[in-house]
Design an enzyme around this catalytic site. Structure first.
Site, PDB file in Angstrom:
ATOM      1  NE  ARG A  35      41.728  37.095  37.021  1.00  0.00           N
ATOM      2  CZ  ARG A  35      40.500  37.601  37.131  1.00  0.00           C
ATOM      3  NH1 ARG A  35      40.268  38.846  36.752  1.00  0.00           N
ATOM      4  NH2 ARG A  35      39.520  36.889  37.628  1.00  0.00           N
ATOM      5  CE  LYS A  76      62.753  48.062  36.297  1.00  0.00           C
ATOM      6  NZ  LYS A  76      63.383  47.674  37.564  1.00  0.00           N
ATOM      7  NE  ARG A 118      33.818  41.149  39.955  1.00  0.00           N
ATOM      8  CZ  ARG A 118      33.598  42.419  39.585  1.00  0.00           C
ATOM      9  NH1 ARG A 118      32.672  43.110  40.184  1.00  0.00           N
ATOM     10  NH2 ARG A 118      34.284  42.982  38.613  1.00  0.00           N
ATOM     11  CB  THR A 119      39.341  37.109  41.262  1.00  0.00           C
ATOM     12  OG1 THR A 119      38.201  36.970  40.410  1.00  0.00           O
ATOM     13  CG2 THR A 119      39.967  35.769  41.511  1.00  0.00           C
ATOM     14  CG  HIS A 164      37.608  32.545  37.104  1.00  0.00           C
ATOM     15  ND1 HIS A 164      38.170  32.421  38.367  1.00  0.00           N
ATOM     16  CD2 HIS A 164      37.170  33.837  37.017  1.00  0.00           C
ATOM     17  CE1 HIS A 164      38.088  33.580  38.999  1.00  0.00           C
ATOM     18  NE2 HIS A 164      37.487  34.448  38.204  1.00  0.00           N
TER      19      HIS A 164
END
Ligand code: CP
Length: 310
Positions: A108, A86, A58-59, A136
């Site tokens: 995020r 890496k 969703r976000t 959030h």
């Protein structure tokens, strides 16, 4: 009205006025989403990087759509297909991205504080799309926007956050935001999933969902964050569902029409029954639609826009 901060990192850090500015601005953008042509030139020439170190449906899609609706140039970064594999560390990754002259970063990350770190090392506007168990903020803003749309106000409304409060950044941002907007906030769940001393944030704690339902205007049902939990916090998913699951039978005990919300992704049959998630009490998909408008508002305001848009 203008938004007074350079970033959106958490609702604990911004004022009631800034929250109101976002919610009022989002109202205009919500109307834009119903137009046949949904694109505005607002962020033309601005470059936004979506930096996702954790999975998201969703976000991530919502931010990307919001950026596209505002005509921004977009770069999508996914840790799983980058040089993180890496061994590159976060700060080096973001400094390299910044060297490519970006204006905004949506981030995020599983570590709380990542957006603060980026705000210290980059010139760009930083938007927190979820940092560990910390906050959030755009989820809570879209939750508040949805409540306001449906019930007309936030002040005096009783919102119950149900479930895994301890591991939920959505719960934290909702608590900070709703308290600033004058709502009454109840939290309900097993004592193992509710942080000690949470009452200090001005919320009321319950461990029996059947005591909460008759008092609430809104149930915001939180996902059991199985990936963040250690074992043994409750006996089994079946037992959790029996004690805290929101079922049609439980909702029949409500004394008024309840608004059913869930930030997603849902564990159907655990914290919420399918016949509740898909019922006409549920505004879960409206939350998702409103999320695009709220994120458009955040991007627009951080770029220096005023709440009175055309
Ligand atoms: N509500 C929410 O943050 O969902 P995603 O994890 O799918 O972005």
């Amino acid at each position: 009205m203008v938004y007074s901060s350079k970033h959106l990192i958490g609702l604990s850090e911004i004022s009631r006025e800034d929250i109101l500015t976002v919610l009022d601005t989002a109202k205009s953008f919500r109307e834009v989403l119903d137009r046949p042509i949904k694109r505005l030139p607002t962020l033309q020439g601005k470059t936004v990087v979506n930096l996702f170190y954790e999975p998201s449906t969703r976000t991530r899609i919502s931010f990307e759509l919001a950026e596209k609706r505002l005509s921004a140039d977009i770069v999508n970064f996914s840790a799983s297909t980058s040089s993180v594999k890496k061994g590159e560390i976060l700060v080096d990754t973001v400094k390299n991205i910044a060297a490519m002259k970006i204006d905004m970063v949506v981030v995020r990350h599983s570590s709380p504080g990542t957006p603060h770190l980026l705000a210290r090392v980059l010139d760009a506007n930083i938007i927190n799309a979820g940092d560990g168990g910390h906050e959030h903020p755009t989820q809570a803003l879209l939750d508040m926007f949805t409540i306001r749309e449906k019930l007309g106000k936030l002040e005096g409304i009783t919102v119950a956050l149900v479930g895994d409060i301890s591991h939920s950044r959505v719960a934290m941002s909702n608590i900070y935001g709703l308290k600033k907007m004058g709502a009454r906030v109840l939290v309900c769940g097993p004592s193992t999933l509710i942080p000690r001393y949470i009452e200090r944030l001005g919320v009321e704690v319950y461990h029996n969902i059947d005591e909460v339902i008759p008092q609430a205007d809104v149930l915001n049902i939180l996902r059991l964050q199985l990936e963040r939990q250690r074992k043994g916090l409750f006996p089994s998913l079946r037992e959790y569902h029996n004690y805290f699951g929101i079922t049609r039978e439980r909702l029949e005990k409500a004394t008024r029409r309840l608004l059913i919300m869930h930030p997603g992704p849902m564990n159907r049959g655990v914290e919420i029954s399918s016949n509740v998630a898909d019922s006409d009490h549920s505004v879960i998909l409206e939350q998702v639609t409103n999320g695009v408008a709220v994120r458009m508002a955040v991007l627009y305001l951080l770029a220096g826009g005023r709440s009175e848009i055309n």
